[in-house]
Design a protein around this motif. Sequence first.
Motif, PDB file in Angstrom:
ATOM      1  N   ARG A 100     -17.231  -8.771  10.187  1.00 55.02           N
ATOM      2  CA  ARG A 100     -17.897  -8.596   8.915  1.00 55.02           C
ATOM      3  C   ARG A 100     -19.372  -8.941   9.139  1.00 55.02           C
ATOM      4  O   ARG A 100     -20.047  -9.308   8.267  1.00 55.02           O
ATOM      5  CB  ARG A 100     -17.254  -9.479   7.849  1.00 55.02           C
ATOM      6  CG  ARG A 100     -15.986  -8.861   7.339  1.00 55.02           C
ATOM      7  CD  ARG A 100     -15.502  -9.586   6.087  1.00 55.02           C
ATOM      8  NE  ARG A 100     -14.950  -8.683   5.131  1.00 55.02           N
ATOM      9  CZ  ARG A 100     -13.731  -8.159   5.212  1.00 55.02           C
ATOM     10  NH1 ARG A 100     -12.954  -8.437   6.213  1.00 55.02           N
ATOM     11  NH2 ARG A 100     -13.285  -7.321   4.302  1.00 55.02           N
ATOM     12  N   TRP A 146     -13.808  -2.522  -2.768  1.00 59.00           N
ATOM     13  CA  TRP A 146     -12.637  -3.279  -2.379  1.00 59.00           C
ATOM     14  C   TRP A 146     -11.380  -2.709  -3.066  1.00 59.00           C
ATOM     15  O   TRP A 146     -10.267  -3.146  -2.782  1.00 59.00           O
ATOM     16  CB  TRP A 146     -12.762  -4.751  -2.810  1.00 59.00           C
ATOM     17  CG  TRP A 146     -13.633  -5.602  -1.953  1.00 59.00           C
ATOM     18  CD1 TRP A 146     -14.077  -5.346  -0.686  1.00 59.00           C
ATOM     19  CD2 TRP A 146     -14.163  -6.875  -2.314  1.00 59.00           C
ATOM     20  NE1 TRP A 146     -14.850  -6.389  -0.246  1.00 59.00           N
ATOM     21  CE2 TRP A 146     -14.910  -7.348  -1.220  1.00 59.00           C
ATOM     22  CE3 TRP A 146     -14.066  -7.696  -3.454  1.00 59.00           C
ATOM     23  CZ2 TRP A 146     -15.574  -8.581  -1.229  1.00 59.00           C
ATOM     24  CZ3 TRP A 146     -14.711  -8.917  -3.459  1.00 59.00           C
ATOM     25  CH2 TRP A 146     -15.459  -9.342  -2.356  1.00 59.00           C
ATOM     26  N   ASP A 147     -11.587  -1.800  -4.007  1.00 55.31           N
ATOM     27  CA  ASP A 147     -10.468  -1.346  -4.847  1.00 55.31           C
ATOM     28  C   ASP A 147      -9.691  -0.171  -4.237  1.00 55.31           C
ATOM     29  O   ASP A 147      -8.537   0.048  -4.552  1.00 55.31           O
ATOM     30  CB  ASP A 147     -10.982  -0.886  -6.225  1.00 55.31           C
ATOM     31  CG  ASP A 147     -11.650  -2.018  -6.982  1.00 55.31           C
ATOM     32  OD1 ASP A 147     -12.798  -1.855  -7.406  1.00 55.31           O
ATOM     33  OD2 ASP A 147     -10.993  -3.072  -7.125  1.00 55.31           O
ATOM     34  N   PHE A 189       0.818  -1.215   0.000  1.00 57.64           N
ATOM     35  CA  PHE A 189       0.000   0.000   0.000  1.00 57.64           C
ATOM     36  C   PHE A 189       0.850   1.262   0.000  1.00 57.64           C
ATOM     37  O   PHE A 189       0.425   2.296   0.485  1.00 57.64           O
ATOM     38  CB  PHE A 189      -0.944  -0.023   1.216  1.00 57.64           C
ATOM     39  CG  PHE A 189      -1.910  -1.173   1.145  1.00 57.64           C
ATOM     40  CD1 PHE A 189      -1.682  -2.324   1.881  1.00 57.64           C
ATOM     41  CD2 PHE A 189      -2.997  -1.133   0.302  1.00 57.64           C
ATOM     42  CE1 PHE A 189      -2.551  -3.406   1.788  1.00 57.64           C
ATOM     43  CE2 PHE A 189      -3.868  -2.202   0.206  1.00 57.64           C
ATOM     44  CZ  PHE A 189      -3.649  -3.347   0.960  1.00 57.64           C
ATOM     45  N   ASN A 229      -7.762   1.698  -1.483  1.00 57.37           N
ATOM     46  CA  ASN A 229      -6.963   1.302  -0.339  1.00 57.37           C
ATOM     47  C   ASN A 229      -7.250   2.205   0.849  1.00 57.37           C
ATOM     48  O   ASN A 229      -6.506   3.112   1.151  1.00 57.37           O
ATOM     49  CB  ASN A 229      -5.474   1.370  -0.702  1.00 57.37           C
ATOM     50  CG  ASN A 229      -4.599   1.223   0.510  1.00 57.37           C
ATOM     51  OD1 ASN A 229      -4.932   0.496   1.435  1.00 57.37           O
ATOM     52  ND2 ASN A 229      -3.492   1.930   0.526  1.00 57.37           N
ATOM     53  N   SER A 280     -12.971  -1.149   2.015  1.00 58.29           N
ATOM     54  CA  SER A 280     -12.131  -2.105   2.718  1.00 58.29           C
ATOM     55  C   SER A 280     -11.235  -2.788   1.707  1.00 58.29           C
ATOM     56  O   SER A 280     -11.393  -2.610   0.506  1.00 58.29           O
ATOM     57  CB  SER A 280     -12.993  -3.139   3.441  1.00 58.29           C
ATOM     58  OG  SER A 280     -13.731  -3.899   2.482  1.00 58.29           O
ATOM     59  N   ARG A 281     -10.312  -3.577   2.198  1.00 57.83           N
ATOM     60  CA  ARG A 281      -9.471  -4.364   1.296  1.00 57.83           C
ATOM     61  C   ARG A 281     -10.271  -5.538   0.755  1.00 57.83           C
ATOM     62  O   ARG A 281     -11.212  -6.009   1.395  1.00 57.83           O
ATOM     63  CB  ARG A 281      -8.289  -4.952   2.076  1.00 57.83           C
ATOM     64  CG  ARG A 281      -7.234  -3.993   2.504  1.00 57.83           C
ATOM     65  CD  ARG A 281      -6.160  -4.716   3.261  1.00 57.83           C
ATOM     66  NE  ARG A 281      -5.480  -5.699   2.419  1.00 57.83           N
ATOM     67  CZ  ARG A 281      -4.279  -6.168   2.653  1.00 57.83           C
ATOM     68  NH1 ARG A 281      -3.615  -5.763   3.712  1.00 57.83           N
ATOM     69  NH2 ARG A 281      -3.726  -7.067   1.875  1.00 57.83           N
ATOM     70  N   ILE A 282      -9.857  -6.011  -0.402  1.00 58.64           N
ATOM     71  CA  ILE A 282     -10.442  -7.270  -0.886  1.00 58.64           C
ATOM     72  C   ILE A 282     -10.093  -8.340   0.157  1.00 58.64           C
ATOM     73  O   ILE A 282      -8.944  -8.449   0.568  1.00 58.64           O
ATOM     74  CB  ILE A 282      -9.903  -7.616  -2.299  1.00 58.64           C
ATOM     75  CG1 ILE A 282     -10.586  -8.869  -2.837  1.00 58.64           C
ATOM     76  CG2 ILE A 282      -8.408  -7.777  -2.320  1.00 58.64           C
ATOM     77  CD1 ILE A 282     -10.343  -9.106  -4.307  1.00 58.64           C
ATOM     78  N   PRO A 283     -11.082  -9.107   0.620  1.00 53.75           N
ATOM     79  CA  PRO A 283     -10.870  -9.912   1.837  1.00 53.75           C
ATOM     80  C   PRO A 283     -10.184 -11.259   1.627  1.00 53.75           C
ATOM     81  O   PRO A 283     -10.556 -12.238   2.258  1.00 53.75           O
ATOM     82  CB  PRO A 283     -12.295 -10.089   2.365  1.00 53.75           C
ATOM     83  CG  PRO A 283     -13.157 -10.045   1.152  1.00 53.75           C
ATOM     84  CD  PRO A 283     -12.490  -9.106   0.194  1.00 53.75           C
TER      85      PRO A 283
END
Lengths: 307, 298
Positions: free
Chosen positions: A307, B232-233, A213, B235, B156-159
């Motif tokens: 979640r 999800w894309d 990141f 960051n 969120s991040r891709i899980p």
Amino acid sequence: MPVRNIANVAVIEGTYSTLDEHIIRLFALTQGAGIGSNDSVAIKINMCDARHPETGTITHPVFLGSLLRYLRENYSNLDIYVVESDATVVLADEFIKWFGYMPVLEKWGAKWHNLSRNGIVDVKIEGNYLKSVPVPKLLTKTKLLSLSKLKTNSLSKITCSLKNQFGCLPMRQKSIFHDHLSEVIVDANLAMKPVFSIVDGIIAMGGAKGPSFGTPLQANMVLAGSDPVGVDAACAKIIGFKARSVKHIRLAEMAGLGKITHKLVGDKVRPVDFELDPVMRLQNFIADKVKKIMRKSSRTGWRKENR
Amino acid sequence: MKVAIIGAGAIARRAHLPAWKGLPGVELACIVDVDEENAKKVAQEFQVESHTDKIQTVLNDASIDILDICSPTPTHHNILLDCIDSGKHIICEKPLTDSLEKSIDIYEKLKTKTNRAKLSLIYNWRYQDNIRQSLIRRLQIKPFGELITVHGIAFSRIPVGWTPNMWLYNKAAVLYDFTPHLIDAVQWLVDKPVESVYAYAREFTENAKFLSSAQLVVKYENGPTAFLDTSWDINSNQFNIDLYGDCAHLHIDLKRDRFSEFHGGLTLLDEIREFSRKMKNVATGIINKNISTMSAAT
């Protein structure tokens, strides 16, 4: 084999669109990759997270395509595997499809191989942390070619050639080694040393949030060499670190994996600011220490997800 | 109370089972999973006395009071139909099903049942402490004025680190993840029927044709318009709702369970800065004996 006193590291300037011609120069500057036409080669790519190649996080399919093209055109009977392992945030069998690698492999007759799924051989080493390394079976029968990215790493300062072999460890939960990361990087290389290392810095990554990141940087450079320590030392310098300040580079030289002192041959590349923010690095350092303490004190781990 | 868990995947292991274990008066009676080995492993991990790969086992067990459905969303419809017939209380992970038609089917089925068993969905964002207590209290005490527009974000991040289970990377994908929480939280806060919905979405990659980002424009009847963004894309780990009324702006941070209130578009810090600037101009005017500078400050 005696280690040379100085490592030759080739560096070229280029973009993804000019890579086909520049990659020829790269191999010419390094006098080849140490492979023969009838060899079996495993190219370890970097698919460390589910992020698009344009973010600089993972190997770009265009780069892989250029490399495969070069190998096919110059090594007639080469048996080529493209390899990666599963990890905490890596589903290797899916990522190889999701990010467009499969058409590239099919075009150049390379085979995909998940290092986590096809058996291991325990290799005994005189390691810094490990006494034996679980080596994927394929890597005991092939020459390893490391294709990594030029990136900062919040845990290890940089992640280039040497760290790429940490990704060869077959277990999914590699984060168990994070507390001894530098030592295990070296141990992985002792068991699985690449014959040739290429570091893609065309889209590199800087900032304090690498390797996934951080900030994508159009650095437009590629480094390569047969000495992974020299290559990493060159990368460290380009990023803005003294090579000896990067623990795994220092330990790798002490373990006889190569030489930090290197000579850059090739193009004179323009300096790039890798945005090494000292405040952010300090923040990450403190956060990492706190996480370690919390992990040790909690049976189920520190992170709770809802979640 | 005796509870049976249906579906022993990530959400059961990471959230439901630890939560049930922490509640007094609750006994975990059985783990059900299509993969019997997995059911056995999870049962051992959480010291649950029995496990099975057959849902019928728990449906027929009169001693079980609650069925907790933690299975993948595409399986909810068929499982719910069977569970409703059993007459037991049901807790079901969100979203209810993977299509409007199937959800309506469940609703119609529920209308026909004659027992008093409940069906509850896991829309837990509305139960966070500050959201539930402080925000509602604040909305009751002080007029918020007319709610004009709502902005919601669930990034969120891709899980892939959450679960390697591939069912999640299929079709609606991101819409199974935090999107239902965002939609429900906004729905609950706005508390008006939906008049219309437009949605836009993008696929993760050319070779991974599941939805990884979606933007929804929701118009409420006699109410505001909500712009909901889920991805999800990007960051960025953010779960925020902003309520803009003609008397106030409430910013709700769902991740940290807190909210902030703004009036006039300025924060307290902005007002302090503005005041400091004015005082500096007054002082400058006095020192320089410049009346126009002092006047500009006020």
